[in-house]
Design a protein around this motif. Structure first.
Motif, PDB file in Angstrom:
ATOM      1  N   LEU A 259       0.830  -1.206   0.000  1.00  0.00           N
ATOM      2  CA  LEU A 259       0.000   0.000   0.000  1.00  0.00           C
ATOM      3  C   LEU A 259       0.864   1.255   0.000  1.00  0.00           C
ATOM      4  O   LEU A 259       0.600   2.202  -0.740  1.00  0.00           O
ATOM      5  CB  LEU A 259      -0.926   0.007   1.226  1.00  0.00           C
ATOM      6  CG  LEU A 259      -1.725   1.285   1.497  1.00  0.00           C
ATOM      7  CD1 LEU A 259      -2.721   1.528   0.369  1.00  0.00           C
ATOM      8  CD2 LEU A 259      -2.471   1.182   2.832  1.00  0.00           C
ATOM      9  N   HIS A 260       1.900   1.266   0.846  1.00  0.00           N
ATOM     10  CA  HIS A 260       2.710   2.471   1.017  1.00  0.00           C
ATOM     11  C   HIS A 260       3.998   2.377   0.201  1.00  0.00           C
ATOM     12  O   HIS A 260       4.737   1.402   0.333  1.00  0.00           O
ATOM     13  CB  HIS A 260       3.055   2.669   2.492  1.00  0.00           C
ATOM     14  CG  HIS A 260       1.851   2.833   3.364  1.00  0.00           C
ATOM     15  ND1 HIS A 260       1.242   1.778   4.007  1.00  0.00           N
ATOM     16  CD2 HIS A 260       1.132   3.943   3.678  1.00  0.00           C
ATOM     17  CE1 HIS A 260       0.194   2.222   4.693  1.00  0.00           C
ATOM     18  NE2 HIS A 260       0.109   3.534   4.505  1.00  0.00           N
ATOM     19  N   PRO A 261       4.302   3.389  -0.577  1.00  0.00           N
ATOM     20  CA  PRO A 261       5.552   3.393  -1.340  1.00  0.00           C
ATOM     21  C   PRO A 261       6.772   3.593  -0.443  1.00  0.00           C
ATOM     22  O   PRO A 261       6.682   4.169   0.638  1.00  0.00           O
ATOM     23  CB  PRO A 261       5.397   4.588  -2.282  1.00  0.00           C
ATOM     24  CG  PRO A 261       3.939   4.889  -2.298  1.00  0.00           C
ATOM     25  CD  PRO A 261       3.421   4.500  -0.955  1.00  0.00           C
ATOM     26  N   ASN A 262       7.908   3.136  -0.925  1.00  0.00           N
ATOM     27  CA  ASN A 262       9.182   3.375  -0.259  1.00  0.00           C
ATOM     28  C   ASN A 262       9.750   4.722  -0.727  1.00  0.00           C
ATOM     29  O   ASN A 262       9.064   5.500  -1.402  1.00  0.00           O
ATOM     30  CB  ASN A 262      10.142   2.224  -0.547  1.00  0.00           C
ATOM     31  CG  ASN A 262      10.338   2.004  -2.043  1.00  0.00           C
ATOM     32  OD1 ASN A 262      10.090   2.894  -2.864  1.00  0.00           O
ATOM     33  ND2 ASN A 262      10.778   0.814  -2.422  1.00  0.00           N
ATOM     34  N   ASP A 263      11.002   5.002  -0.378  1.00  0.00           N
ATOM     35  CA  ASP A 263      11.607   6.275  -0.768  1.00  0.00           C
ATOM     36  C   ASP A 263      11.595   6.471  -2.286  1.00  0.00           C
ATOM     37  O   ASP A 263      11.330   7.573  -2.781  1.00  0.00           O
ATOM     38  CB  ASP A 263      13.047   6.357  -0.270  1.00  0.00           C
ATOM     39  CG  ASP A 263      13.156   6.471   1.245  1.00  0.00           C
ATOM     40  OD1 ASP A 263      12.108   6.632   1.913  1.00  0.00           O
ATOM     41  OD2 ASP A 263      14.292   6.398   1.764  1.00  0.00           O
ATOM     42  N   LYS A 264      11.898   5.408  -3.020  1.00  0.00           N
ATOM     43  CA  LYS A 264      11.903   5.526  -4.477  1.00  0.00           C
ATOM     44  C   LYS A 264      10.510   5.846  -4.999  1.00  0.00           C
ATOM     45  O   LYS A 264      10.349   6.644  -5.923  1.00  0.00           O
ATOM     46  CB  LYS A 264      12.409   4.229  -5.113  1.00  0.00           C
ATOM     47  CG  LYS A 264      13.890   3.979  -4.923  1.00  0.00           C
ATOM     48  CD  LYS A 264      14.324   2.707  -5.638  1.00  0.00           C
ATOM     49  CE  LYS A 264      15.822   2.478  -5.490  1.00  0.00           C
ATOM     50  NZ  LYS A 264      16.240   1.241  -6.185  1.00  0.00           N
ATOM     51  N   GLY A 265       9.522   5.212  -4.423  1.00  0.00           N
ATOM     52  CA  GLY A 265       8.153   5.498  -4.817  1.00  0.00           C
ATOM     53  C   GLY A 265       7.761   6.928  -4.504  1.00  0.00           C
ATOM     54  O   GLY A 265       7.094   7.607  -5.297  1.00  0.00           O
ATOM     55  N   MET A 266       8.163   7.404  -3.316  1.00  0.00           N
ATOM     56  CA  MET A 266       7.867   8.787  -2.930  1.00  0.00           C
ATOM     57  C   MET A 266       8.476   9.771  -3.927  1.00  0.00           C
ATOM     58  O   MET A 266       7.843  10.746  -4.332  1.00  0.00           O
ATOM     59  CB  MET A 266       8.404   9.071  -1.530  1.00  0.00           C
ATOM     60  CG  MET A 266       7.713   8.327  -0.409  1.00  0.00           C
ATOM     61  SD  MET A 266       6.073   9.004  -0.089  1.00  0.00           S
ATOM     62  CE  MET A 266       5.603   8.035   1.360  1.00  0.00           C
ATOM     63  N   GLN A 267       9.725   9.509  -4.310  1.00  0.00           N
ATOM     64  CA  GLN A 267      10.368  10.418  -5.253  1.00  0.00           C
ATOM     65  C   GLN A 267       9.699  10.366  -6.618  1.00  0.00           C
ATOM     66  O   GLN A 267       9.528  11.395  -7.288  1.00  0.00           O
ATOM     67  CB  GLN A 267      11.854  10.098  -5.394  1.00  0.00           C
ATOM     68  CG  GLN A 267      12.572  11.104  -6.289  1.00  0.00           C
ATOM     69  CD  GLN A 267      14.072  10.903  -6.329  1.00  0.00           C
ATOM     70  OE1 GLN A 267      14.610  10.040  -5.643  1.00  0.00           O
ATOM     71  NE2 GLN A 267      14.749  11.700  -7.132  1.00  0.00           N
ATOM     72  N   ALA A 268       9.287   9.182  -7.033  1.00  0.00           N
ATOM     73  CA  ALA A 268       8.614   9.060  -8.323  1.00  0.00           C
ATOM     74  C   ALA A 268       7.309   9.839  -8.332  1.00  0.00           C
ATOM     75  O   ALA A 268       6.945  10.456  -9.338  1.00  0.00           O
ATOM     76  CB  ALA A 268       8.356   7.593  -8.640  1.00  0.00           C
ATOM     77  N   MET A 269       6.593   9.813  -7.219  1.00  0.00           N
ATOM     78  CA  MET A 269       5.350  10.591  -7.118  1.00  0.00           C
ATOM     79  C   MET A 269       5.635  12.076  -7.294  1.00  0.00           C
ATOM     80  O   MET A 269       4.973  12.772  -8.074  1.00  0.00           O
ATOM     81  CB  MET A 269       4.680  10.340  -5.772  1.00  0.00           C
ATOM     82  CG  MET A 269       4.144   8.932  -5.598  1.00  0.00           C
ATOM     83  SD  MET A 269       3.593   8.631  -3.896  1.00  0.00           S
ATOM     84  CE  MET A 269       2.151   9.679  -3.802  1.00  0.00           C
ATOM     85  N   ALA A 270       6.629  12.571  -6.558  1.00  0.00           N
ATOM     86  CA  ALA A 270       6.962  13.997  -6.648  1.00  0.00           C
ATOM     87  C   ALA A 270       7.433  14.365  -8.050  1.00  0.00           C
ATOM     88  O   ALA A 270       7.092  15.431  -8.579  1.00  0.00           O
ATOM     89  CB  ALA A 270       8.017  14.348  -5.616  1.00  0.00           C
ATOM     90  N   ASP A 271       8.213  13.476  -8.660  1.00  0.00           N
ATOM     91  CA  ASP A 271       8.718  13.745 -10.005  1.00  0.00           C
ATOM     92  C   ASP A 271       7.605  13.769 -11.047  1.00  0.00           C
ATOM     93  O   ASP A 271       7.762  14.361 -12.121  1.00  0.00           O
ATOM     94  CB  ASP A 271       9.751  12.688 -10.402  1.00  0.00           C
ATOM     95  CG  ASP A 271      11.087  12.857  -9.686  1.00  0.00           C
ATOM     96  OD1 ASP A 271      11.281  13.911  -9.042  1.00  0.00           O
ATOM     97  OD2 ASP A 271      11.913  11.933  -9.751  1.00  0.00           O
ATOM     98  N   ALA A 272       6.488  13.125 -10.742  1.00  0.00           N
ATOM     99  CA  ALA A 272       5.383  13.061 -11.688  1.00  0.00           C
ATOM    100  C   ALA A 272       4.539  14.328 -11.712  1.00  0.00           C
ATOM    101  O   ALA A 272       3.726  14.523 -12.620  1.00  0.00           O
ATOM    102  CB  ALA A 272       4.488  11.863 -11.360  1.00  0.00           C
ATOM    103  N   VAL A 273       4.689  15.189 -10.724  1.00  0.00           N
ATOM    104  CA  VAL A 273       3.876  16.400 -10.649  1.00  0.00           C
ATOM    105  C   VAL A 273       4.392  17.437 -11.634  1.00  0.00           C
ATOM    106  O   VAL A 273       5.581  17.780 -11.639  1.00  0.00           O
ATOM    107  CB  VAL A 273       3.894  16.986  -9.222  1.00  0.00           C
ATOM    108  CG1 VAL A 273       3.105  18.287  -9.158  1.00  0.00           C
ATOM    109  CG2 VAL A 273       3.334  15.966  -8.228  1.00  0.00           C
ATOM    110  N   ASP A 274       3.509  17.946 -12.476  1.00  0.00           N
ATOM    111  CA  ASP A 274       3.851  19.034 -13.384  1.00  0.00           C
ATOM    112  C   ASP A 274       3.920  20.317 -12.557  1.00  0.00           C
ATOM    113  O   ASP A 274       2.895  20.810 -12.066  1.00  0.00           O
ATOM    114  CB  ASP A 274       2.787  19.151 -14.472  1.00  0.00           C
ATOM    115  CG  ASP A 274       3.096  20.214 -15.516  1.00  0.00           C
ATOM    116  OD1 ASP A 274       3.913  21.114 -15.228  1.00  0.00           O
ATOM    117  OD2 ASP A 274       2.499  20.157 -16.606  1.00  0.00           O
ATOM    118  N   LEU A 275       5.106  20.860 -12.378  1.00  0.00           N
ATOM    119  CA  LEU A 275       5.278  22.018 -11.496  1.00  0.00           C
ATOM    120  C   LEU A 275       4.492  23.234 -11.976  1.00  0.00           C
ATOM    121  O   LEU A 275       4.022  24.036 -11.165  1.00  0.00           O
ATOM    122  CB  LEU A 275       6.759  22.374 -11.365  1.00  0.00           C
ATOM    123  CG  LEU A 275       7.677  21.287 -10.804  1.00  0.00           C
ATOM    124  CD1 LEU A 275       9.081  21.844 -10.573  1.00  0.00           C
ATOM    125  CD2 LEU A 275       7.117  20.684  -9.523  1.00  0.00           C
TER     126      LEU A 275
END
Length: 398
Positions: A372-388
């Motif tokens: 259910l919960h992402p690890n650090d790599k998953g967290m970074q991938a989520m942030a990287d996916a956001v169009d700033l």
């Protein structure tokens, strides 16, 4: 939950344009939230207890102010000493950095039950991406204490008032929660705004590495800083277990929205990433129920002059409360988020996190271990996916 980008091809965010363009002011200065954490009840107050709370700034600026919260208290809370400094290591502060905060010029302040209040501004410059330390003491705290239970950050406690000390000698006890503090602001250029991430345990950072600021909003803050975006403030308004529609693990997103999001200075965009706790475990919540909750958030944010970025609900097959009925609701809600046209921007966290071999499961490389919960790599991938650019809301700040 967490996310990391596999490659540029997987990291798409879908953008929708707001209906009423209007540009924020570009001259002068204003207050912007640089750190935030959703308030909840965290046990009972302890008399003569002091807390040394470590928090991470996002936006840099001057004239720092802290917001103290007694939102869940049943009696007035008196704090007789509040200081702010910069962390060296552990509970040790950088020499000369610790300074007393005042409240209407007074050293002591009483926060009424159910209320929050800001300190006076502390002169001087405060950098982005720094570990700020707020030390506070109450001689007679009692009854329900307000704070944030799952900080993913080590703070420190002691008995007696040692708030003025920069030494760590008396701060020998540790805590993983924040107490009586729910926001910090700085004064910065009027064009600078903030985003408030309204979410649950994935936003709160569960399964990310503690004390390293690897929640997905932390990664997002660093991206915004590097990009020189007009959005610099990031307030993490996640609560583990939180729901859109029902109280339980904290007040529901709808019930805490005004305090945890709309009241924060400088917020230009609300980033809504919640819903998995509403639909799992045979709660009986339908896709129409959850969509109606999303629409309430959108309407209230727009009425306050904010944009709303929405995110799809991430996969969680393998978690103990997953079942086909919950999955069907998730898919229906995600279709609305992607194609409904009601959010001002959309980030497809489902697409980023899911396995190409089983789209109902999180990709193993992103899985924190509980599916259910992402690890650090998953967290970074989520942030990287956001169009700033999607976060730079054209509505004027209120």
């Amino acid at each position: 939950m967490r996310v990391q980008l596999v490659c540029a091809a997987v990291l798409t965010a879908v953008l929708l344009t707001p209906a009423a363009p209007a540009h924020p002011a570009t001259t002068g200065t204003h207050s912007v939230v640089t750190w935030g954490a959703s308030a909840d009840r965290v046990g009972d107050g302890v008399p003569d207890r002091a807390y040394r709370l470590v928090v991470r700034t996002s936006a840099g600026g001057s004239d720092l102010r802290v917001r103290l919260s007694n939102a869940f208290g049943d009696r007035p809370l008196t704090l007789d000493s509040v200081w702010a400094g910069t962390q060296d290591t552990g509970a040790l502060l950088v020499s000369g950095s610790n300074r007393r905060l005042t409240f209407d010029g007074a050293r002591s302040v009483t926060v009424p039950a159910g209320q929050t209040l800001f300190s006076d501004a502390l002169p001087g410059k405060w950098p982005a991406g720094a570990n700020l330390v707020v030390s506070l003491h109450s001689r007679d705290a009692a009854g329900p204490a307000t704070g944030h239970g799952m900080a993913m950050q080590t703070s420190y406690t002691t008995q007696g008032d040692h708030t003025a000390e920069e030494s760590a000698d008396n701060w020998t006890d540790r805590t993983g929660s924040w107490f009586y503090l729910d926001a910090v602001t700085v004064r910065t250029a009027a064009r600078t705004g903030a985003v408030a991430a309204l979410g649950d345990s994935i936003t709160d950072g569960w399964q990310s590495s503690g004390d390293l600021n690897r929640r997905w909003p932390d990664y997002l803050a660093r991206r915004l800083q590097r990009a020189g975006s007009d959005i610099q403030g990031v307030a993490n308004e996640g609560i583990s277990g939180n729901k859109i529609l029902a109280d339980g693990a904290g007040q529901s997103a709808l019930n805490r929205f005004d305090r945890d999001v709309l009241s924060l200075p400088g917020v230009r965009t609300v980033f809504l990433f919640e819903g998995v706790n509403d639909l799992k475990a045979d709660t009986g919540v339908t896709a129409d129920d959850l969509i109606a909750g999303y629409r309430q958030v959108i309407a209230r944010a727009h009425a306050a002059g904010k944009c709303v970025a929405g995110a799809t609900i991430a996969p969680f097959k393998g978690w103990s409360e997953w079942n086909p009925a919950a999955e069907a609701v998730r898919q229906a809600v995600n279709e609305f988020v992607r194609t409904g046209g009601e959010f001002d921007a959309v980030t497809d966290f489902d697409r980023i996190l899911r396995s190409p071999y089983d789209r109902e499961r999180i990709l193993p490389v992103f899985d924190g271990g509980d599916h259910l919960h992402p690890n650090d790599k998953g967290m970074q991938a989520m942030a990287d996916a956001v169009d700033l650019t999607a976060l730079t809301c054209p509505y004027p700040p209120t």
